[in-house]
Design an enzyme around this catalytic site. Structure first.
Site, mmCIF file in Angstrom:
data_model
loop_
_atom_site.group_PDB
_atom_site.id
_atom_site.type_symbol
_atom_site.label_atom_id
_atom_site.label_comp_id
_atom_site.label_asym_id
_atom_site.label_seq_id
_atom_site.Cartn_x
_atom_site.Cartn_y
_atom_site.Cartn_z
ATOM 1 N N ASN A 52 23.804 -18.621 4.557
ATOM 2 C CA ASN A 52 23.613 -18.636 6.009
ATOM 3 C C ASN A 52 22.641 -17.556 6.475
ATOM 4 O O ASN A 52 22.867 -16.364 6.255
ATOM 5 C CB ASN A 52 24.980 -18.453 6.687
ATOM 6 C CG ASN A 52 25.020 -19.016 8.091
ATOM 7 O OD1 ASN A 52 24.063 -19.634 8.562
ATOM 8 N ND2 ASN A 52 26.156 -18.817 8.764
ATOM 9 N N HIS A 137 40.427 -23.652 12.532
ATOM 10 C CA HIS A 137 40.093 -22.505 13.381
ATOM 11 C C HIS A 137 40.458 -22.775 14.825
ATOM 12 O O HIS A 137 39.860 -23.640 15.463
ATOM 13 C CB HIS A 137 38.578 -22.268 13.374
ATOM 14 C CG HIS A 137 38.063 -21.603 12.142
ATOM 15 N ND1 HIS A 137 36.908 -20.870 12.147
ATOM 16 C CD2 HIS A 137 38.542 -21.550 10.882
ATOM 17 C CE1 HIS A 137 36.691 -20.405 10.920
ATOM 18 N NE2 HIS A 137 37.660 -20.805 10.134
ATOM 19 N N ARG A 162 44.097 -20.623 11.755
ATOM 20 C CA ARG A 162 43.551 -19.296 11.982
ATOM 21 C C ARG A 162 43.346 -19.129 13.480
ATOM 22 O O ARG A 162 42.849 -20.054 14.132
ATOM 23 C CB ARG A 162 42.198 -19.168 11.263
ATOM 24 C CG ARG A 162 41.548 -17.811 11.402
ATOM 25 C CD ARG A 162 40.129 -17.808 10.841
ATOM 26 N NE ARG A 162 39.153 -17.884 11.906
ATOM 27 C CZ ARG A 162 37.876 -17.477 11.810
ATOM 28 N NH1 ARG A 162 37.437 -16.975 10.667
ATOM 29 N NH2 ARG A 162 37.062 -17.580 12.822
ATOM 30 N N TYR A 174 33.898 -11.893 17.826
ATOM 31 C CA TYR A 174 33.721 -12.785 16.669
ATOM 32 C C TYR A 174 34.678 -13.978 16.762
ATOM 33 O O TYR A 174 35.845 -13.824 17.105
ATOM 34 C CB TYR A 174 33.989 -12.033 15.352
ATOM 35 C CG TYR A 174 34.203 -12.998 14.219
ATOM 36 C CD1 TYR A 174 33.116 -13.667 13.646
ATOM 37 C CD2 TYR A 174 35.481 -13.333 13.796
ATOM 38 C CE1 TYR A 174 33.308 -14.619 12.670
ATOM 39 C CE2 TYR A 174 35.676 -14.277 12.809
ATOM 40 C CZ TYR A 174 34.589 -14.919 12.247
ATOM 41 O OH TYR A 174 34.778 -15.865 11.291
ATOM 42 N N ASP A 225 41.168 -13.373 11.084
ATOM 43 C CA ASP A 225 39.995 -12.794 10.421
ATOM 44 C C ASP A 225 39.504 -11.586 11.219
ATOM 45 O O ASP A 225 39.068 -11.727 12.363
ATOM 46 C CB ASP A 225 38.892 -13.868 10.338
ATOM 47 C CG ASP A 225 37.741 -13.476 9.419
ATOM 48 O OD1 ASP A 225 37.695 -12.302 8.993
ATOM 49 O OD2 ASP A 225 36.901 -14.348 9.121
ATOM 50 N N HIS A 227 36.990 -9.798 10.206
ATOM 51 C CA HIS A 227 35.547 -9.865 9.994
ATOM 52 C C HIS A 227 34.931 -8.466 9.855
ATOM 53 O O HIS A 227 33.912 -8.156 10.482
ATOM 54 C CB HIS A 227 34.872 -10.672 11.115
ATOM 55 C CG HIS A 227 33.815 -11.594 10.601
ATOM 56 N ND1 HIS A 227 32.492 -11.254 10.623
ATOM 57 C CD2 HIS A 227 33.886 -12.814 10.031
ATOM 58 C CE1 HIS A 227 31.787 -12.258 10.104
ATOM 59 N NE2 HIS A 227 32.607 -13.215 9.732
ATOM 60 N N GLU A 251 42.479 -11.324 7.116
ATOM 61 C CA GLU A 251 41.255 -11.457 6.317
ATOM 62 C C GLU A 251 40.233 -10.355 6.626
ATOM 63 O O GLU A 251 40.068 -9.975 7.791
ATOM 64 C CB GLU A 251 40.652 -12.829 6.624
ATOM 65 C CG GLU A 251 39.329 -13.109 5.937
ATOM 66 C CD GLU A 251 38.722 -14.425 6.388
ATOM 67 O OE1 GLU A 251 39.457 -15.298 6.894
ATOM 68 O OE2 GLU A 251 37.496 -14.576 6.245
ATOM 69 N N GLU A 277 34.798 -13.465 1.063
ATOM 70 C CA GLU A 277 33.825 -14.544 1.317
ATOM 71 C C GLU A 277 32.392 -14.072 1.087
ATOM 72 O O GLU A 277 31.517 -14.890 0.827
ATOM 73 C CB GLU A 277 33.999 -15.130 2.722
ATOM 74 C CG GLU A 277 33.599 -14.189 3.840
ATOM 75 C CD GLU A 277 33.865 -14.773 5.221
ATOM 76 O OE1 GLU A 277 34.871 -15.473 5.404
ATOM 77 O OE2 GLU A 277 33.048 -14.525 6.118
ATOM 78 N N ARG A 298 38.781 -14.979 -1.583
ATOM 79 C CA ARG A 298 38.077 -15.987 -0.782
ATOM 80 C C ARG A 298 36.731 -16.424 -1.353
ATOM 81 O O ARG A 298 36.113 -17.345 -0.839
ATOM 82 C CB ARG A 298 37.867 -15.438 0.636
ATOM 83 C CG ARG A 298 39.176 -15.227 1.281
ATOM 84 C CD ARG A 298 39.286 -15.350 2.744
ATOM 85 N NE ARG A 298 38.194 -15.799 3.536
ATOM 86 C CZ ARG A 298 37.991 -17.070 3.910
ATOM 87 N NH1 ARG A 298 38.811 -18.016 3.509
ATOM 88 N NH2 ARG A 298 36.969 -17.380 4.677
ATOM 89 N N HIS A 327 36.597 -19.739 1.084
ATOM 90 C CA HIS A 327 35.773 -19.813 2.285
ATOM 91 C C HIS A 327 35.363 -21.269 2.511
ATOM 92 O O HIS A 327 34.978 -21.956 1.574
ATOM 93 C CB HIS A 327 34.537 -18.947 2.027
ATOM 94 C CG HIS A 327 33.666 -18.703 3.204
ATOM 95 N ND1 HIS A 327 32.355 -18.303 3.076
ATOM 96 C CD2 HIS A 327 33.902 -18.781 4.528
ATOM 97 C CE1 HIS A 327 31.819 -18.139 4.266
ATOM 98 N NE2 HIS A 327 32.738 -18.414 5.169
ATOM 99 N N ASP A 331 28.881 -23.329 7.391
ATOM 100 C CA ASP A 331 27.648 -23.044 6.658
ATOM 101 C C ASP A 331 27.773 -23.354 5.164
ATOM 102 O O ASP A 331 26.804 -23.224 4.421
ATOM 103 C CB ASP A 331 27.193 -21.590 6.877
ATOM 104 C CG ASP A 331 28.306 -20.576 6.753
ATOM 105 O OD1 ASP A 331 29.250 -20.615 7.563
ATOM 106 O OD2 ASP A 331 28.247 -19.739 5.845
ATOM 107 N N GLU A 354 40.046 -22.977 3.557
ATOM 108 C CA GLU A 354 39.541 -22.973 4.942
ATOM 109 C C GLU A 354 38.839 -24.304 5.231
ATOM 110 O O GLU A 354 38.123 -24.829 4.381
ATOM 111 C CB GLU A 354 38.546 -21.816 5.123
ATOM 112 C CG GLU A 354 38.039 -21.658 6.555
ATOM 113 C CD GLU A 354 37.090 -20.460 6.707
ATOM 114 O OE1 GLU A 354 36.444 -20.077 5.718
ATOM 115 O OE2 GLU A 354 37.011 -19.907 7.819
ATOM 116 N N TRP A 417 29.300 -6.609 11.572
ATOM 117 C CA TRP A 417 29.556 -7.835 12.336
ATOM 118 C C TRP A 417 30.625 -8.668 11.634
ATOM 119 O O TRP A 417 30.661 -8.807 10.448
ATOM 120 C CB TRP A 417 28.284 -8.683 12.470
ATOM 121 C CG TRP A 417 28.610 -9.927 13.235
ATOM 122 C CD1 TRP A 417 28.836 -10.036 14.572
ATOM 123 C CD2 TRP A 417 28.810 -11.238 12.694
ATOM 124 N NE1 TRP A 417 29.164 -11.342 14.895
ATOM 125 C CE2 TRP A 417 29.153 -12.086 13.768
ATOM 126 C CE3 TRP A 417 28.733 -11.768 11.380
ATOM 127 C CZ2 TRP A 417 29.432 -13.444 13.575
ATOM 128 C CZ3 TRP A 417 28.998 -13.105 11.205
ATOM 129 C CH2 TRP A 417 29.348 -13.938 12.298
#
Ligand code: EZ4
Ligand code: CO
Length: 417
Positions: A52, A137, A162, A174, A225, A227, A251, A277, A298, A327, A331, A354, A417
């Site tokens: 991605n 999600h 999630r 996020y 998550d 992130h 996560e 991931e 993941r 994961h 993407d 996921e 991020w």
């Protein structure tokens, strides 16, 4: 008594010779890179090569440095080609290299399945379960909206969800979609700049899960998550604060380049942890697994060197009671989803998969035979991984540059991020 010993008609070295390998870049709503390897027999295999926001780096790596090495080789030598591309590059590991290797590896396993007339899960050792438990999600601008989305997925038959919600004072948290659209992080040509606020987030996340348990009870598996937004000690606090709501997993609670950082989280909490991931090799999680610092790994097929490497990783994880939780964001193309689901159907230490749904345009470019029923994804019995590409349709969607956002703190300093 006669014994049936007729050799498989595609089993000769001549039939298995790789005569062509094509890198296909397409953007049916988002960018995907796909490798198609063709053998002299006419049988071909597909591998996903999507990274991605860095798609063309992998496309060039494949086109310029890998494809010339494939022509004339025996597609049946999956292990040897893996070793050749890994050791032979001299420059080992890294997301670009390992994604390119994965694309070759998955395409070769697909070819092997088609030549054998068997679905991929059968080649790996056969079925261990009927279907793969998946999580969807749910997200919302606030707690109430996120809870409504969880309810919507439960009505659709999901057993695991999630949940992410907006954070007061944070403009673009996020995981929160633009209203009316499915969540898609890579939205702009250059990275969108977002501003992050850890204290507000640490207040909000436990409230979200308190509300979700109140609204939906204890039967649903809930996941979250982080992130990579927290420091180890902040992550420990969140994991502890979430304990009453019994998450399936928390996560990416903190960045994991320094694997020992997870020791601090473990010391303070029994909330199960998932990570990986962004990993691309067993070496990225060796300490995490060996020391039992995580519960789910993941790293999935496309970014981790393909089936050949992820199988080793999963076996290593199994020795330490760590289960898989691949994961599966948008993407990762349907080719990866197909391959991952065959893996999930076989792997003894499966945890969860996921499942963020691809849009209709994407699904039309990648015809596939997996299907959702009652909380699980089920693979079909098509030989190979069961996912194809409509090249004529793919050609109608030219590459469109898109990158993931970045995060800064309120003082402007860069954050994760
Ligand atoms: O941000 O796949 O768990 N899922 C995720 C994803 C990732 C994207 C990055 O390409 O964290 O939404
Ligand atoms: Co994630």
């Amino acid at each position: 008594m006669s014994v049936h010993t007729e050799p498989n008609r595609h089993s000769s070295r001549h039939d298995r010779e790789i005569v062509e390998a094509r890198v296909i870049v397409t953007c049916p709503g988002r960018n995907f890179v796909t490798l198609k390897i063709v053998t002299r027999s006419g049988i071909y295999g597909l591998g996903d090569a999507t990274l991605n926001g860095r798609e063309l780096a992998v496309a060039a790596y494949l086109q310029d440095h890998v494809v010339p090495n494939l022509i004339g080789r025996d597609a049946g030598r999956i292990e040897d080609l893996w070793q050749f591309l890994y050791r032979g590059a001299y420059w080992r590991r890294g997301p670009v290299t390992m994604t390119a290797i994965a694309a070759v590896d998955v395409a070769l396993w697909d070819i092997l399945g088609k030549m054998a007339g068997m679905p991929l899960y059968q080649l790996l050792g056969g079925r261990s379960r009927e279907g793969a438990l998946v999580y969807a999600h749910a997200n919302g601008r606030d707690i109430a909206e996120a809870s409504d989305e969880v309810g919507m997925y439960l009505e659709r038959g999901f057993l695991a969800v999630r949940a992410q919600c907006g954070v007061p004072g944070v403009k673009k948290a996020y995981g929160i979609s633009t209203p009316g659209k499915p969540y898609e992080p890579a939205e702009s040509e250059l990275p969108a700049e977002t501003v992050w606020n850890t204290p507000r987030y640490l207040e909000t996340a436990p409230r979200l899960f308190e509300q979700l348990r109140a609204d939906h009870g204890n039967a649903v598996e809930l996941l979250h998550d982080v992130h990579h937004r927290l420091t180890p000690i902040e992550a420990a606090r969140l994991a502890r604060d979430l304990e009453p709501y019994r998450l399936f997993w928390l996560e990416d609670a903190t960045p994991a380049e320094h694997q020992a950082a997870f020791e601090l989280i473990r010391q303070h909490s029994v909330t199960p942890l998932a990570v990986g991931e962004v990993f691309n090799s067993i070496w990225d999680c060796k300490h995490l697994i060996e020391r039992q610092l995580i519960d789910y790994i993941r790293t999935t097929i496309v970014h981790g060197g393909g089936i050949t490497h992820i199988r080793r990783l999963a076996d290593f994880a199994g020795l330490h009671q760590v289960r898989t939780g691949f994961h599966g964001a948008t993407d990762l193309s349907p080719v990866t989803m197909g391959a991952a689901l065959h893996f999930d159907t076989w792997v003894p230490n499966f945890g969860i998969q996921e499942y963020m749904f691809h849009g209709e345009e994407i699904l039309a470019v990648f015809p596939h035979d997996y299907a959702f029923r009652a909380g699980r994804l089920h693979v079909g019995d098509t030989p190979g991984h069961g996912v194809d590409i409509d090249e004529a349709l793919a050609a109608k969607y030219p590459y469109t540059p898109k990158q993931l956002p970045v995060a800064r703190l309120e003082d402007g300093g860069m954050w994760d991020w």
